[in-house]
Structure formats: structure tokens, C-alpha cells
Design a protein around this motif. Structure first.
Motif, PDB file in Angstrom:
ATOM      1  N   LEU A   1       0.827  -1.203   0.000  1.00  0.00           N
ATOM      2  CA  LEU A   1       0.000   0.000   0.000  1.00  0.00           C
ATOM      3  C   LEU A   1       0.863   1.256   0.000  1.00  0.00           C
ATOM      4  O   LEU A   1       0.542   2.251  -0.662  1.00  0.00           O
ATOM      5  CB  LEU A   1      -0.945   0.003   1.199  1.00  0.00           C
ATOM      6  CG  LEU A   1      -2.091  -1.026   1.148  1.00  0.00           C
ATOM      7  CD1 LEU A   1      -2.809  -1.094   2.492  1.00  0.00           C
ATOM      8  CD2 LEU A   1      -3.077  -0.666   0.038  1.00  0.00           C
ATOM      9  N   ARG A   2       1.958   1.222   0.749  1.00  0.00           N
ATOM     10  CA  ARG A   2       2.866   2.368   0.750  1.00  0.00           C
ATOM     11  C   ARG A   2       3.503   2.567  -0.632  1.00  0.00           C
ATOM     12  O   ARG A   2       3.653   3.697  -1.101  1.00  0.00           O
ATOM     13  CB  ARG A   2       3.952   2.167   1.804  1.00  0.00           C
ATOM     14  CG  ARG A   2       3.449   2.359   3.237  1.00  0.00           C
ATOM     15  CD  ARG A   2       4.556   2.041   4.229  1.00  0.00           C
ATOM     16  NE  ARG A   2       4.101   2.282   5.606  1.00  0.00           N
ATOM     17  CZ  ARG A   2       4.795   1.928   6.688  1.00  0.00           C
ATOM     18  NH1 ARG A   2       5.982   1.309   6.542  1.00  0.00           N
ATOM     19  NH2 ARG A   2       4.325   2.194   7.881  1.00  0.00           N
ATOM     20  N   ASP A   3       3.885   1.457  -1.276  1.00  0.00           N
ATOM     21  CA  ASP A   3       4.447   1.563  -2.625  1.00  0.00           C
ATOM     22  C   ASP A   3       3.430   2.152  -3.596  1.00  0.00           C
ATOM     23  O   ASP A   3       3.765   3.011  -4.434  1.00  0.00           O
ATOM     24  CB  ASP A   3       4.885   0.180  -3.115  1.00  0.00           C
ATOM     25  CG  ASP A   3       6.088  -0.354  -2.340  1.00  0.00           C
ATOM     26  OD1 ASP A   3       6.687   0.434  -1.573  1.00  0.00           O
ATOM     27  OD2 ASP A   3       6.409  -1.549  -2.498  1.00  0.00           O
ATOM     28  N   ALA A   4       2.185   1.686  -3.481  1.00  0.00           N
ATOM     29  CA  ALA A   4       1.130   2.224  -4.344  1.00  0.00           C
ATOM     30  C   ALA A   4       0.941   3.715  -4.083  1.00  0.00           C
ATOM     31  O   ALA A   4       0.712   4.507  -5.011  1.00  0.00           O
ATOM     32  CB  ALA A   4      -0.179   1.473  -4.113  1.00  0.00           C
ATOM     33  N   HIS A   5       1.060   4.118  -2.831  1.00  0.00           N
ATOM     34  CA  HIS A   5       0.943   5.527  -2.462  1.00  0.00           C
ATOM     35  C   HIS A   5       2.016   6.349  -3.170  1.00  0.00           C
ATOM     36  O   HIS A   5       1.746   7.442  -3.706  1.00  0.00           O
ATOM     37  CB  HIS A   5       1.066   5.672  -0.938  1.00  0.00           C
ATOM     38  CG  HIS A   5       1.204   7.093  -0.488  1.00  0.00           C
ATOM     39  ND1 HIS A   5       2.438   7.667  -0.252  1.00  0.00           N
ATOM     40  CD2 HIS A   5       0.274   8.048  -0.233  1.00  0.00           C
ATOM     41  CE1 HIS A   5       2.264   8.924   0.123  1.00  0.00           C
ATOM     42  NE2 HIS A   5       0.954   9.170   0.152  1.00  0.00           N
ATOM     43  N   GLN A   6       3.261   5.850  -3.191  1.00  0.00           N
ATOM     44  CA  GLN A   6       4.338   6.579  -3.840  1.00  0.00           C
ATOM     45  C   GLN A   6       4.102   6.695  -5.345  1.00  0.00           C
ATOM     46  O   GLN A   6       4.391   7.734  -5.959  1.00  0.00           O
ATOM     47  CB  GLN A   6       5.681   5.888  -3.566  1.00  0.00           C
ATOM     48  CG  GLN A   6       6.059   5.782  -2.099  1.00  0.00           C
ATOM     49  CD  GLN A   6       6.050   7.131  -1.406  1.00  0.00           C
ATOM     50  OE1 GLN A   6       6.303   8.153  -2.023  1.00  0.00           O
ATOM     51  NE2 GLN A   6       5.723   7.126  -0.123  1.00  0.00           N
ATOM     52  N   ARG A   7       3.563   5.656  -5.955  1.00  0.00           N
ATOM     53  CA  ARG A   7       3.294   5.703  -7.391  1.00  0.00           C
ATOM     54  C   ARG A   7       2.220   6.740  -7.714  1.00  0.00           C
ATOM     55  O   ARG A   7       2.311   7.478  -8.696  1.00  0.00           O
ATOM     56  CB  ARG A   7       2.871   4.318  -7.882  1.00  0.00           C
ATOM     57  CG  ARG A   7       4.015   3.307  -7.849  1.00  0.00           C
ATOM     58  CD  ARG A   7       3.548   1.881  -7.997  1.00  0.00           C
ATOM     59  NE  ARG A   7       4.668   0.948  -7.873  1.00  0.00           N
ATOM     60  CZ  ARG A   7       4.615  -0.204  -7.233  1.00  0.00           C
ATOM     61  NH1 ARG A   7       3.486  -0.586  -6.644  1.00  0.00           N
ATOM     62  NH2 ARG A   7       5.667  -0.980  -7.167  1.00  0.00           N
ATOM     63  N   VAL A   8       1.204   6.803  -6.902  1.00  0.00           N
ATOM     64  CA  VAL A   8       0.164   7.809  -7.090  1.00  0.00           C
ATOM     65  C   VAL A   8       0.742   9.208  -6.901  1.00  0.00           C
ATOM     66  O   VAL A   8       0.448  10.139  -7.660  1.00  0.00           O
ATOM     67  CB  VAL A   8      -1.011   7.571  -6.120  1.00  0.00           C
ATOM     68  CG1 VAL A   8      -1.998   8.734  -6.177  1.00  0.00           C
ATOM     69  CG2 VAL A   8      -1.722   6.271  -6.461  1.00  0.00           C
ATOM     70  N   MET A   9       1.620   9.370  -5.919  1.00  0.00           N
ATOM     71  CA  MET A   9       2.199  10.678  -5.644  1.00  0.00           C
ATOM     72  C   MET A   9       3.090  11.148  -6.794  1.00  0.00           C
ATOM     73  O   MET A   9       3.161  12.342  -7.086  1.00  0.00           O
ATOM     74  CB  MET A   9       3.003  10.641  -4.349  1.00  0.00           C
ATOM     75  CG  MET A   9       2.154  10.533  -3.102  1.00  0.00           C
ATOM     76  SD  MET A   9       0.953  11.900  -2.937  1.00  0.00           S
ATOM     77  CE  MET A   9       2.060  13.287  -2.783  1.00  0.00           C
ATOM     78  N   SER A  10       3.763  10.222  -7.463  1.00  0.00           N
ATOM     79  CA  SER A  10       4.614  10.616  -8.589  1.00  0.00           C
ATOM     80  C   SER A  10       3.776  11.166  -9.741  1.00  0.00           C
ATOM     81  O   SER A  10       4.161  12.129 -10.415  1.00  0.00           O
ATOM     82  CB  SER A  10       5.456   9.439  -9.064  1.00  0.00           C
ATOM     83  OG  SER A  10       4.647   8.432  -9.651  1.00  0.00           O
ATOM     84  N   VAL A  11       2.606  10.575  -9.988  1.00  0.00           N
ATOM     85  CA  VAL A  11       1.697  11.098 -11.008  1.00  0.00           C
ATOM     86  C   VAL A  11       1.118  12.437 -10.555  1.00  0.00           C
ATOM     87  O   VAL A  11       0.997  13.386 -11.338  1.00  0.00           O
ATOM     88  CB  VAL A  11       0.569  10.102 -11.312  1.00  0.00           C
ATOM     89  CG1 VAL A  11      -0.396  10.676 -12.343  1.00  0.00           C
ATOM     90  CG2 VAL A  11       1.145   8.781 -11.804  1.00  0.00           C
ATOM     91  N   ALA A  12       0.774  12.526  -9.259  1.00  0.00           N
ATOM     92  CA  ALA A  12       0.221  13.775  -8.729  1.00  0.00           C
ATOM     93  C   ALA A  12       1.229  14.907  -8.865  1.00  0.00           C
ATOM     94  O   ALA A  12       0.852  16.066  -9.098  1.00  0.00           O
ATOM     95  CB  ALA A  12      -0.182  13.598  -7.268  1.00  0.00           C
ATOM     96  N   GLU A  13       2.517  14.604  -8.756  1.00  0.00           N
ATOM     97  CA  GLU A  13       3.544  15.641  -8.873  1.00  0.00           C
ATOM     98  C   GLU A  13       3.595  16.214 -10.282  1.00  0.00           C
ATOM     99  O   GLU A  13       3.789  17.424 -10.465  1.00  0.00           O
ATOM    100  CB  GLU A  13       4.912  15.060  -8.494  1.00  0.00           C
ATOM    101  CG  GLU A  13       5.994  16.104  -8.342  1.00  0.00           C
ATOM    102  CD  GLU A  13       5.683  17.103  -7.247  1.00  0.00           C
ATOM    103  OE1 GLU A  13       5.849  18.320  -7.490  1.00  0.00           O
ATOM    104  OE2 GLU A  13       5.249  16.693  -6.148  1.00  0.00           O
ATOM    105  N   VAL A  14       3.381  15.376 -11.296  1.00  0.00           N
ATOM    106  CA  VAL A  14       3.307  15.877 -12.673  1.00  0.00           C
ATOM    107  C   VAL A  14       2.130  16.835 -12.824  1.00  0.00           C
ATOM    108  O   VAL A  14       2.239  17.915 -13.407  1.00  0.00           O
ATOM    109  CB  VAL A  14       3.183  14.720 -13.680  1.00  0.00           C
ATOM    110  CG1 VAL A  14       3.011  15.269 -15.089  1.00  0.00           C
ATOM    111  CG2 VAL A  14       4.408  13.836 -13.622  1.00  0.00           C
TER     112      VAL A  14
END
Length: 360
Positions: free
Chosen positions: A192-205
Motif C-alpha cells: 500500500l505504501r508503494d502504491a501511495h508513492q506511485r500515485v504521488m509521482s503522477v500527482a507531482e506531474v
């Protein structure tokens, strides 16, 4: 003794005949006026276009033609003020309800003719109808204004969409973190934490696009710096410090490709945090570099951790992060190289397009 030379024009009558023939040959309406603005001659096109009778035109003052319809203020300014001072005027624009034509826009060209052997002067006055041209120009201006309005509306909608997407991503990221805290399984929590980081990378774009006005191209250095900053806040523990450094040139890339690069960096960061530093290391560091040349670029993510054995056998597959990185690299049309010496260095290269030289 040679005979005296003769010319085709033997008298004033011949000169007048030639002058009238020249006037009649001109396609645009033309008037010849005397100093008191009486009509001395008019072209056939003047009679045809303005639908006036020659018998009611010749010898009459211009302003009195057709019950005074030619008593136009702008025309009076041209003939009575401008021509006496300048002797010539080109492109004098007049908009008027002309007799026999209706509302028209005309360009007037005027010349004052001064004779060597006479004190008399005449004025040549030519008309060019530019009504259709002005109509096209106005329609073009209106179209450009409408296009600008539509583009502004599109930009507003795009920014609104980006704002909503960013909010949705933040909500998803928050839900993932809440779920990660609530589950009992450490493995599930980590996923879940890994999935959170992946979502955050898209959110940063999305955040970077919103901050830069929705442009389609993103400056990579600033984007990676912000992305790694947000990753460090959520991934690095205080008791196990890890320095993140970004070195990038001023290269730009399309926002769609920036999402892929951001996800790649996120996955490699997750991998470094998980495996590069099994024990705390005072100088633990991950270095992200980006260098571009034309449309080619090289992305490198290197850590100074313990390194790992690399097995490139096709039967060996990594975890989800490895699969994601390989898929994104392929999608970008790039290649990936992994080296494990004094840590792990992953280099992803997108070759520059060959430029065909122009023919001499």
C-alpha cells in the motif's frame, strides 16, 4: 532642309480625345475635376458603377451630383484641405452610402495636375471599392477573437481538469496511507505504501503542470527536484537518513513522458530504500541525474548502498517494481542498463533522432 517633325497630336482637340480615351480605358471609376470641383470628364466605369447619367454629370459640381449625395464630409476634406497642401493623396479611405451602390468602403486616390502654360489646375480622382476586402478582414478579426476566446475557455477547462485530477490523486494517496496504517500484515502495508508513492509521482506531474500554466512540455530538472523532495518526506525515516540529490540540465520533455520518467524514478527510489541500505549508513545517498541532447536524453539513478547481484537470465523476473520499470522504459523507446559496483546504478537512455541534413 529637312521637313519639320510632326506628332500624332496636332491640336488641343486631339489631346482631349486622347485624354478621354485614357480615362475610359481605366477599369476603376475616375473623375477629372477643375479647380472648382466641376466634372470635366468621367470614365465609363464611373457611370456604370455609380449608375449616373452623363448628361447630369458633365460640367456640374461634384457636391451637387445626384441631389447632393456626393457632398461627403470626408471627400470635402480630401479635396479642399489635403490636396491643396500635398497635391496628391493615395489610399484615403471613405465609408459612405454611395448613390446607386449603397453602403461602401472606398479608397480614394487624388492628384492635382498643374500645367506649365496655364494657370488652370485639374484634379484626378480615382475610386477603388474595398468593401469586400474590409468585410473579409472584419470576419477574419472576429474569427481570431472567437478563436482566442475558445482557447481561453479550453485553457480554463484544462486547468480545472488538472485541479480536479490533482485533488482526486491526493484523495487516493490519502486513502492508501490510511489503509496502510490500518492493516495488520506488514507485507500488505508495504504494498500500500508503494502504491501511495506511485500515485504521488503522477500527482507531482499534475501539480507541476498546474503551476506552469498547463503547458505541454515540462522542464525536467525542476520536476525531478520537486518529485524527489516529496518522495523523501514520505519515504525516508528520521532514524535512517538518506540524502537525495538531483542534477539535471535545462532539458524539457512532454508531460506524458514526464509521467513515465517520474514513475521510473519512484520505482527505483522504492527499490533503493528497500534494499540498498539494510542497515543505517551515515552517508547514504541516492543521486538522480538527467542530461539531454536534442530529443535524446539519459536518466541515471545511482545509490551508494550494498549493491546486489544482477541476474539477467530471461527466466528470472523481478517484483512488481521491476516489471513496471521495464514496461515504462519500453514505452519510452529507451534502453536500460544496470550496474552493481559500490551500490546500484541504473542508466536509462533514449537515443536522439537522426537529423537528415538539408540538401544544398
Amino acid at each position: 532642309m529637312s521637313p519639320p517633325m510632326t506628332t500624332p497630336l496636332q491640336g488641343i482637340e486631339d489631346a482631349q480625345t486622347l485624354a478621354q480615351a485614357i480615362v475610359d480605358t481605366i477599369h476603376e471609376p475616375l473623375l477629372v475635376l477643375d479647380a472648382q470641383f466641376r466634372v470635366l470628364a468621367a470614365s465609363r466605369s464611373f457611370y456604370a458603377i455609380f449608375q449616373v447619367d452623363p448628361a447630369q454629370t458633365m460640367g456640374r459640381a461634384l457636391y451637387s451630383l445626384g441631389d447632393g449625395q456626393w457632398n461627403i464630409p470626408a471627400l470635402r476634406v480630401l479635396l479642399e484641405t489635403i490636396i491643396p497642401e500635398r497635391a496628391a493623396m493615395d489610399g484615403f479611405e471613405v465609408e459612405h452610402d454611395f448613390p446607386g451602390l449603397g453602403q461602401r468602403t472606398m479608397l480614394l486616390n487624388a492628384r492635382k495636375v498643374i500645367y506649365e502654360r496655364s494657370a488652370n489646375t485639374t484634379i484626378l480622382l480615382a475610386f477603388t471599392d474595398i468593401t469586400a476586402r474590409r468585410l473579409i478582414e472584419r470576419e477574419k478579426e472576429e474569427l481570431l477573437e472567437r478563436t482566442a476566446e475558445l482557447l481561453a475557455q479550453q485553457q480554463t477547462l484544462l486547468q480545472e481538469m488538472q485541479h480536479r485530477v490533482a485533488n482526486s490523486l491526493q484523495i487516493i494517496a490519502s486513502i492508501l496511507m490510511i489503509k496502510a496504517r490500518a492493516v495488520a500484515s506488514e507485507e500488505t502495508r508495504q504494498h500500500l505504501r508503494d502504491a501511495h508513492q506511485r500515485v504521488m509521482s503522477v500527482a507531482e506531474v499534475q501539480a507541476h503542470l498546474h503551476a506552469s500554466g498547463g503547458v505541454d512540455r515540462i522542464e525536467v530538472g525542476g520536476y525531478l527536484t520537486k518529485l524527489c523532495g516529496s518522495l523523501a518526506k514520505s519515504m525516508v525515516d528520521e532514524d535512517r537518513p538518506l540524502a537525495l540529490e538531483v542534477i539535471a540540465d535545462a532539458g524539457q520533455i512532454g508531460s506524458d513522458k514526464a509521467v513515465s520518467i517520474g514513475l521510473i524514478v519512484t520505482e527505483l527510489m522504492i527499490n533503493a530504500v528497500k534494499y540498498a541500505f539494510p542497515v543505517a549508513k551515515p552517508d547514504a545517498r541516492v543521486l538522480i541525474t538527467y542530461a539531454s541532447a536534442g530529443d535524446g536524453w539519459t536518466l541515471t539513478v545511482a545509490d551508494n548502498g550494498v549493491g546486489k547481484a544482477i541476474d539477467l537470465a530471461p527466466t528470472k523476473r523481478g517484483g512488481l517494481g521491476t516489471v513496471i520499470v521495464e514496461a515504462l522504459v519500453k514505452q519510452l523507446g529507451a534502453t536500460m542498463e544496470i550496474r552493481s559496483t559500490d551500490g546500484v546504478t541504473v542508466t536509462i537512455t533514449h537515443p536522439a533522432t537522426l537529423q537528415v541534413p538539408e540538401a544544398a
